[in-house]
Write a protein that holds these residues in place. Structure first.
Motif, PDB file in Angstrom:
ATOM      1  N   GLY A 235       0.082  13.053  11.048  1.00 16.74           N
ATOM      2  CA  GLY A 235      -0.117  11.575  11.951  1.00 16.74           C
ATOM      3  C   GLY A 235      -1.226  11.309  11.657  1.00 16.74           C
ATOM      4  O   GLY A 235      -1.239   9.955  11.455  1.00 16.74           O
ATOM      5  N   ILE A 236      -2.062  11.460  12.412  1.00 17.39           N
ATOM      6  CA  ILE A 236      -3.146  11.220  12.984  1.00 17.39           C
ATOM      7  C   ILE A 236      -4.530  11.357  11.553  1.00 17.39           C
ATOM      8  O   ILE A 236      -5.258  10.562  11.191  1.00 17.39           O
ATOM      9  N   ILE A 237      -4.175  12.374  10.522  1.00 12.43           N
ATOM     10  CA  ILE A 237      -5.726  12.476   9.607  1.00 12.43           C
ATOM     11  C   ILE A 237      -4.657  11.591   8.331  1.00 12.43           C
ATOM     12  O   ILE A 237      -5.630  10.742   7.608  1.00 12.43           O
ATOM     13  N   GLY A 238      -3.348  12.089   7.630  1.00 13.82           N
ATOM     14  CA  GLY A 238      -3.319  11.553   6.655  1.00 13.82           C
ATOM     15  C   GLY A 238      -2.790  10.575   7.197  1.00 13.82           C
ATOM     16  O   GLY A 238      -2.982   9.428   5.566  1.00 13.82           O
ATOM     17  N   GLY A 239      -2.450   9.652   8.120  1.00 14.05           N
ATOM     18  CA  GLY A 239      -1.721   8.740   8.413  1.00 14.05           C
ATOM     19  C   GLY A 239      -3.257   8.172   8.678  1.00 14.05           C
ATOM     20  O   GLY A 239      -2.615   7.020   8.404  1.00 14.05           O
ATOM     21  N   PHE A 240      -3.716   7.999   9.090  1.00 14.85           N
ATOM     22  CA  PHE A 240      -4.761   6.915   9.655  1.00 14.85           C
ATOM     23  C   PHE A 240      -5.735   6.862   7.624  1.00 14.85           C
ATOM     24  O   PHE A 240      -5.822   5.398   7.406  1.00 14.85           O
ATOM     25  N   PHE A 241      -5.614   7.667   6.747  1.00 13.77           N
ATOM     26  CA  PHE A 241      -6.046   7.218   5.814  1.00 13.77           C
ATOM     27  C   PHE A 241      -5.675   6.556   4.945  1.00 13.77           C
ATOM     28  O   PHE A 241      -5.450   5.567   4.339  1.00 13.77           O
ATOM     29  N   LEU A 242      -3.647   6.677   5.303  1.00 19.34           N
ATOM     30  CA  LEU A 242      -2.952   5.479   5.055  1.00 19.34           C
ATOM     31  C   LEU A 242      -2.853   4.341   5.374  1.00 19.34           C
ATOM     32  O   LEU A 242      -2.725   2.836   4.709  1.00 19.34           O
ATOM     33  N   GLN A 243      -2.968   4.311   6.497  1.00 14.66           N
ATOM     34  CA  GLN A 243      -2.939   3.053   6.554  1.00 14.66           C
ATOM     35  C   GLN A 243      -4.595   2.308   6.864  1.00 14.66           C
ATOM     36  O   GLN A 243      -4.292   0.946   6.768  1.00 14.66           O
ATOM     37  N   LEU A 244      -5.791   3.150   6.766  1.00 12.97           N
ATOM     38  CA  LEU A 244      -7.017   2.851   6.609  1.00 12.97           C
ATOM     39  C   LEU A 244      -6.053   2.064   5.170  1.00 12.97           C
ATOM     40  O   LEU A 244      -7.595   0.785   4.489  1.00 12.97           O
ATOM     41  N   SER A 245      -5.968   2.697   4.265  1.00 14.48           N
ATOM     42  CA  SER A 245      -5.896   2.562   2.432  1.00 14.48           C
ATOM     43  C   SER A 245      -4.960   1.275   2.833  1.00 14.48           C
ATOM     44  O   SER A 245      -5.098  -0.320   2.066  1.00 14.48           O
ATOM     45  N   TYR A 246      -3.854   0.708   3.017  1.00 15.86           N
ATOM     46  CA  TYR A 246      -2.478   0.167   3.791  1.00 15.86           C
ATOM     47  C   TYR A 246      -3.835  -1.152   4.000  1.00 15.86           C
ATOM     48  O   TYR A 246      -3.205  -1.945   3.036  1.00 15.86           O
ATOM     49  N   PHE A 247      -4.051  -1.740   5.103  1.00 17.60           N
ATOM     50  CA  PHE A 247      -4.190  -2.210   5.682  1.00 17.60           C
ATOM     51  C   PHE A 247      -5.634  -3.313   5.358  1.00 17.60           C
ATOM     52  O   PHE A 247      -6.120  -4.406   5.414  1.00 17.60           O
ATOM     53  N   GLY A 248      -6.721  -1.885   4.337  1.00 18.69           N
ATOM     54  CA  GLY A 248      -7.618  -2.607   4.089  1.00 18.69           C
ATOM     55  C   GLY A 248      -8.343  -2.817   2.114  1.00 18.69           C
ATOM     56  O   GLY A 248      -8.888  -3.523   2.517  1.00 18.69           O
ATOM     57  N   THR A 249      -7.478  -2.146   1.582  1.00 21.57           N
ATOM     58  CA  THR A 249      -6.913  -2.832   0.319  1.00 21.57           C
ATOM     59  C   THR A 249      -5.798  -2.373  -0.709  1.00 21.57           C
ATOM     60  O   THR A 249      -6.048  -3.449  -1.143  1.00 21.57           O
ATOM     61  N   ASP A 250      -4.653  -3.074   0.408  1.00 21.93           N
ATOM     62  CA  ASP A 250      -2.842  -3.235   0.160  1.00 21.93           C
ATOM     63  C   ASP A 250      -3.444  -5.309   0.447  1.00 21.93           C
ATOM     64  O   ASP A 250      -3.365  -5.448   1.215  1.00 21.93           O
ATOM     65  N   GLN A 251      -3.441  -5.596  -1.016  1.00 23.55           N
ATOM     66  CA  GLN A 251      -3.029  -7.139  -1.242  1.00 23.55           C
ATOM     67  C   GLN A 251      -2.588  -7.922   0.074  1.00 23.55           C
ATOM     68  O   GLN A 251      -2.538  -8.927   0.439  1.00 23.55           O
ATOM     69  N   SER A 252      -1.141  -7.144   0.295  1.00 23.47           N
ATOM     70  CA  SER A 252      -0.114  -7.688   0.742  1.00 23.47           C
ATOM     71  C   SER A 252      -0.623  -7.753   2.449  1.00 23.47           C
ATOM     72  O   SER A 252       0.113  -9.263   3.492  1.00 23.47           O
ATOM     73  N   GLN A 253      -1.790  -7.257   2.809  1.00 23.24           N
ATOM     74  CA  GLN A 253      -1.767  -6.954   4.246  1.00 23.24           C
ATOM     75  C   GLN A 253      -3.252  -8.028   4.289  1.00 23.24           C
ATOM     76  O   GLN A 253      -3.513  -8.704   5.160  1.00 23.24           O
ATOM     77  N   VAL A 254      -4.034  -7.574   3.165  1.00 21.57           N
ATOM     78  CA  VAL A 254      -5.312  -8.232   3.381  1.00 21.57           C
ATOM     79  C   VAL A 254      -5.091  -9.658   3.388  1.00 21.57           C
ATOM     80  O   VAL A 254      -5.706 -10.654   4.129  1.00 21.57           O
ATOM     81  N   GLY A 255      -4.382  -9.538   2.405  1.00 22.10           N
ATOM     82  CA  GLY A 255      -3.437 -11.962   2.575  1.00 22.10           C
ATOM     83  C   GLY A 255      -3.269 -12.002   3.694  1.00 22.10           C
ATOM     84  O   GLY A 255      -3.840 -13.010   3.406  1.00 22.10           O
ATOM     85  N   ARG A 256      -2.584 -11.061   4.023  1.00 24.65           N
ATOM     86  CA  ARG A 256      -2.207 -12.201   6.034  1.00 24.65           C
ATOM     87  C   ARG A 256      -3.199 -12.048   7.002  1.00 24.65           C
ATOM     88  O   ARG A 256      -3.192 -12.726   7.453  1.00 24.65           O
ATOM     89  N   TYR A 257      -4.706 -11.506   7.497  1.00 27.15           N
ATOM     90  CA  TYR A 257      -5.421 -11.076   7.825  1.00 27.15           C
ATOM     91  C   TYR A 257      -6.567 -12.172   7.244  1.00 27.15           C
ATOM     92  O   TYR A 257      -7.499 -12.855   8.582  1.00 27.15           O
ATOM     93  N   LEU A 258      -6.418 -12.149   6.307  1.00 27.17           N
ATOM     94  CA  LEU A 258      -7.517 -13.118   5.522  1.00 27.17           C
ATOM     95  C   LEU A 258      -6.824 -14.671   5.447  1.00 27.17           C
ATOM     96  O   LEU A 258      -7.442 -15.606   5.120  1.00 27.17           O
ATOM     97  N   THR A 259      -5.397 -14.871   6.341  1.00 26.93           N
ATOM     98  CA  THR A 259      -5.324 -16.379   6.598  1.00 26.93           C
ATOM     99  C   THR A 259      -5.662 -16.307   8.515  1.00 26.93           C
ATOM    100  O   THR A 259      -5.778 -18.201   8.412  1.00 26.93           O
ATOM    101  N   GLY A 260      -6.529 -15.964   9.016  1.00 29.45           N
ATOM    102  CA  GLY A 260      -7.228 -16.149   9.809  1.00 29.45           C
ATOM    103  C   GLY A 260      -8.789 -16.937   9.954  1.00 29.45           C
ATOM    104  O   GLY A 260      -9.026 -17.157   8.948  1.00 29.45           O
ATOM    105  N   SER A 261      -8.480 -18.623  10.977  1.00 31.25           N
ATOM    106  CA  SER A 261      -9.263 -18.870  10.630  1.00 31.25           C
ATOM    107  C   SER A 261     -10.603 -18.660  10.801  1.00 31.25           C
ATOM    108  O   SER A 261     -11.532 -19.167  10.274  1.00 31.25           O
ATOM    109  N   THR A 262     -10.801 -17.281  11.574  1.00 34.06           N
ATOM    110  CA  THR A 262     -12.555 -16.759  11.835  1.00 34.06           C
ATOM    111  C   THR A 262     -12.056 -15.224  11.720  1.00 34.06           C
ATOM    112  O   THR A 262     -11.425 -15.036  11.687  1.00 34.06           O
ATOM    113  N   VAL A 263     -13.673 -14.207  11.941  1.00 34.08           N
ATOM    114  CA  VAL A 263     -13.565 -12.986  11.762  1.00 34.08           C
ATOM    115  C   VAL A 263     -12.591 -12.573  13.015  1.00 34.08           C
ATOM    116  O   VAL A 263     -12.014 -11.557  12.745  1.00 34.08           O
TER     117      VAL A 263
END
Length: 567
Positions: A235-263
């Protein structure tokens, strides 16, 4: 369902669709359609959570806990750490570059072929996963209307496709804010009613104790075992890599937080997700555990998928199946007695008495399980293509059979809403990646904004049809929650490795990382096919594999060769 439930269900769905279309208005340019940067942090956070919290979460997670206990929650233990890394590295870079997709950055850092490869890997993974999210609510309609999931899949897919095509990213974000509010309220009410429907002497605490005695409160497993899917290390090791990739490189998530008005707004939204996701998932799994305790005192179906049961009862195998159902009823009566004995033993606080009652109830569950497997074998005899994994139907069966009028419609609406939110996000990200990374970059780079919006709508329709086609085959893959994460683990590690090299290993050029990604992806697919390790570890292996192979290749591939390929 009752007329009241149908009214609640239809009214909720109609209100959500109209609200999203009204709030988004007519998108006139690609920036508005693919995600204008104008939303506050709480909107971003709820949108990110809603994209994750598909119908699969609310349909399959309770069933997962019912059959396997709480240990799946360890899958999310790497999430908070991943959110911190994202906030420090990924978010400011993406905002600074003003990209529509995460993969635009890779061309600036490496070359076009590396961008195209990672975009293609994303499209494959997200296309398949989005198809699964469409299938989840079709199970509900199939169970309610007693019709084949083919027809309900086509209906659900068409509904989501309509408001995604019309509204784009803003429609998705606006509806998700309302969806998450309804979802939290509905799941809380479901948990309350599970406890209220227990026998009078069985409250919340005793329900948990009974489930714990039967091995369902297995929240943390400290034993390191690469073959064990869910322990604290995977969970901590494999899950970390999965979540980092999911939120950092998956456009379905990147597209969601790029709608934020600022960093800062995007960062706060991600931190909110990191803080709330584990408790939310824990509580959803806990509902499944409570349903398990409930069915120790109330007879469960011998098989939870009503459609398959109806089919076998119409066949020549009906007498055999009916006989097994009668046996199952008798076995349950014995199990119910043993559950009452365990309840009394827990009141006595005598360890020996508790251990004896615990053993007797476990044995009764095993005996019921044997009859259930015989019934499943009959279903399989009747139709060798029948879906014999019914964990996705456990919570749905409880909701439709035991909850009061009105609440049934609301909870089913919740599962529909979750599916609409995550599916719409998936379709929107598939469209944005197709248009920005392929159509705009390679095919037509000089078109007008109107043309790009039109292309985005066409891409949404195309991927909608692809995902619906995938959904028609999703019944073959077992528990949907595991299937989505397992599918992602085949690809996320490789994509993450490419981004890690891009961010932190500036001396590595495009061709080495491109070749490394191809080689690593082949290795991961082979390992996954032969079940070499539990699937969560594939994320870490994929990421590390790309880094190591790219580093080695960079020693032998000269920059001049890279420039030649670029040109």
């Amino acid at each position: 369902m009752s007329l009241t439930d149908w009214i609640v269900l239809g009214g909720t769905l109609l209100a959500i669709v109209l609200y999203g279309v009204f709030k988004s208005g007519g998108n006139k340019n690609i920036d508005q359609y693919l995600g204008s940067r104008s939303l506050p942090w709480y909107h971003v956070g709820l949108s990110v959570m809603a994209t994750q919290a598909s119908a699969i979460t609310f349909l399959s997670a309770p069933g997962q806990a019912y059959s396997d206990g709480m240990r799946f929650v360890q899958f999310y233990f790497g999430l908070p750490l991943a959110m911190i890394v994202l906030c420090v590295t990924f978010v400011p870079i993406f905002h600074k570059l003003k990209v529509y997709t995460a993969y635009e950055f890779l061309e600036q850092r490496f070359d076009l072929k590396t961008r195209a490869l990672t975009s293609l890997l994303f499209l494959i993974q997200r296309g398949l996963s989005t198809g699964i999210t469409i299938y989840a609510p079709s199970i509900i309609l199939s169970g309610i209307l007693h019709i084949n999931t083919t027809y309900t899949t086509l209906f659900i897919g068409g509904l989501v496709l309509f408001y995604t095509v019309y509204g784009g990213a803003k429609a998705v974000s606006y509806t998700q804010l309302l969806q998450m509010t309804i979802i939290f309220s509905g799941m809380f009410l479901a948990g309350v009613f599970v406890v209220l429907l227990m026998p009078k002497d069985i409250g919340f605490i005793k329900s948990i104790k009974i489930a714990g005695n039967l091995g369902r409160m297995n929240v943390i497993d400290w034993k390191f075992d690469p073959d064990n899917r869910y322990n604290i290390w995977s969970g901590i090791i494999g899950g970390f890599f999965l979540q980092l990739s999911y939120f950092g490189t998956d456009q379905s998530q990147v597209g969601r937080y790029l709608t934020g008005s600022t960093v800062g707004q995007s960062r706060l939204g991600l931190i909110m997700n990191g803080l709330l996701k584990i408790p939310m998932q824990f509580l959803i799994l806990l509902v499944g555990v409570l349903v398990f305790s409930f069915y120790q005192f109330n007879r469960p179906p011998v098989f939870f998928n009503n459609y398959e049961v109806e089919q076998v009862k119409k066949s020549t195998y009906a007498p055999q199946f009916n006989y097994l159902e009668r046996q199952y009823t008798e076995a349950f009566k014995q199990k119910q007695l043993k559950a009452d004995e365990l309840s009394k033993a827990l009141d006595s606080n005598k360890p020996e008495q508790i251990a004896q009652a615990q053993g007797a109830l476990k044995l009764a569950n095993v005996q019921s399980g044997i009859i259930r497997q015989d019934a499943i074998a009959v279903i399989k005899k009747n139709n060798d293509k029948a879906n014999v994994d019914d964990t996705n139907y456990v919570f749905l069966t409880f909701v439709t059979q035991y909850l009061p009028k009105g609440l049934i419609g609301l909870l089913i609406a919740i599962i529909f809403l979750a599916s609409m939110g995550s599916t719409a996000s998936g379709l929107n990200s598939l469209a944005s990646t197709s248009v920005v990374d392929f159509y705009k970059r390679i095919i037509n780079s000089t078109a007008t904004d109107k043309n790009y919006v039109y292309a985005s709508r066409l891409a949404t329709v195309f991927w909608g049809l692809v995902c619906i086609a995938m959904a028609l085959y999703a019944s073959k893959i077992g528990n949907l929650l595991e299937a989505v994460n397992q599918l992602g683990s085949y690809i996320y590690g490789t994509i993450l490795g490419v981004f890690i090299v891009a961010f932190y290993m500036k001396y590595i050029k495009g061709t080495p990382v491109f070749i490394a990604a191809v080689i690593t992806e082949l290795i991961i697919c082979i390992m996954g096919y032969y079940n070499v390790v539990a699937y969560l570890w594939l994320n870490a292996i994929g990421c590390i594999g790309v880094i190591i192979i790219a580093s080695v290749l960079n020693l032998f591939i000269k920059p001049k060769e890279v420039q030649t390929i670029k040109a």
